[in-house]
Design an enzyme around this catalytic site. Structure first.
Site, PDB file in Angstrom:
ATOM      1  CB  VAL A  45      -0.964   0.004   1.215  1.00 38.66           C
ATOM      2  CG1 VAL A  45      -1.782   1.287   1.260  1.00 38.66           C
ATOM      3  CG2 VAL A  45      -1.882  -1.212   1.178  1.00 38.66           C
ATOM      4  CB  CYS A  46       4.065   2.035   1.734  1.00 37.56           C
ATOM      5  SG  CYS A  46       3.665   1.474   3.400  1.00 37.56           S
ATOM      6  N   PRO A  47       3.762   2.331  -1.402  1.00 33.69           N
ATOM      7  CG  PRO A  47       4.338   0.664  -2.950  1.00 33.69           C
ATOM      8  CD  PRO A  47       4.037   0.888  -1.493  1.00 33.69           C
ATOM      9  CB  ILE A  89       5.333   7.062  -1.443  1.00 35.14           C
ATOM     10  CG1 ILE A  89       5.362   6.618   0.027  1.00 35.14           C
ATOM     11  CG2 ILE A  89       6.582   7.844  -1.805  1.00 35.14           C
ATOM     12  CD1 ILE A  89       6.372   5.511   0.319  1.00 35.14           C
TER      13      ILE A  89
END
Length: 180
Positions: free
Chosen positions: A52-54, A57
């Site tokens: 999920v993070c990328p 970002i």
């Protein structure tokens, strides 16, 4: 957890700079004094090399010019080291052109100082802080580890905060303000 009206904590973290400089392996120090006089959007993600993070970002990165047009700088923070951040940028196609800095909070000082450390997981929650030029938190939101946030909503909130007016639900820049 810190909230609206609280002073954002002092910090001094090593970072992978945004843009092409970030791929050269030369790190920078970013502190609460960096970009003095600007609004700051500080967002935390749990860990590098996750799923999920990328998406978040990259979404913040795509809006970096819109934030800059509002005299705001965006800092991304996780508990990973600057070396892990750099490796992720070098090996994740969507992060190679990232225009925002990735701050390394390996001692968890800023994560704990803001109160966004997920106790059981030992990583940062998906928290976002909008900090005014005086260092006062004007907005905070936190998502569970499994749910990504909407950076476009942070732009909307920043517009509302910078208007210094009463903004109704779903207000967008250019809409009418509430007249009392």
């Amino acid at each position: 957890m810190l909230t609206v009206g609280d002073k954002f904590p002092s910090f001094n973290l090593t970072a992978v700079p945004g843009g092409p400089e970030g791929l050269k392996g030369q790190f920078v120090q970013i502190s609460d004094e960096t970009d003095a006089g600007k609004w700051k959007v500080v967002f935390f993600w749990p860990k590098d090399f996750t799923f999920v993070c990328p998406t978040e970002i990259v979404a913040f990165g795509k809006l970096s010019k819109e934030f800059a047009d509002r005299d705001a700088v965006v800092y991304g923070v996780s508990i990973d080291s600057e070396f892990v951040h750099l490796n992720w940028r070098l090996h994740h196609d969507d992060l190679k052109d990232l225009p925002i800095a990735m701050l390394a909070d390996i001692k968890r000082e800023l994560t704990e100082g803001t109160g966004v450390l997920a106790r059981d997981a030992g990583v940062a929650l998906r928290a976002t802080f909008v900090v005014d030029p005086q260092g006062v938190i004007r907005h905070v939101s936190v998502n569970d580890l499994s749910v990504g946030r909407n950076p476009q909503e942070i732009i909307r909130i920043l517009d509302g905060l910078q208007s210094d007016e009463l903004c109704p639900c779903n207000w967008k820049k250019g809409d009418d303000f509430i007249k009392v």
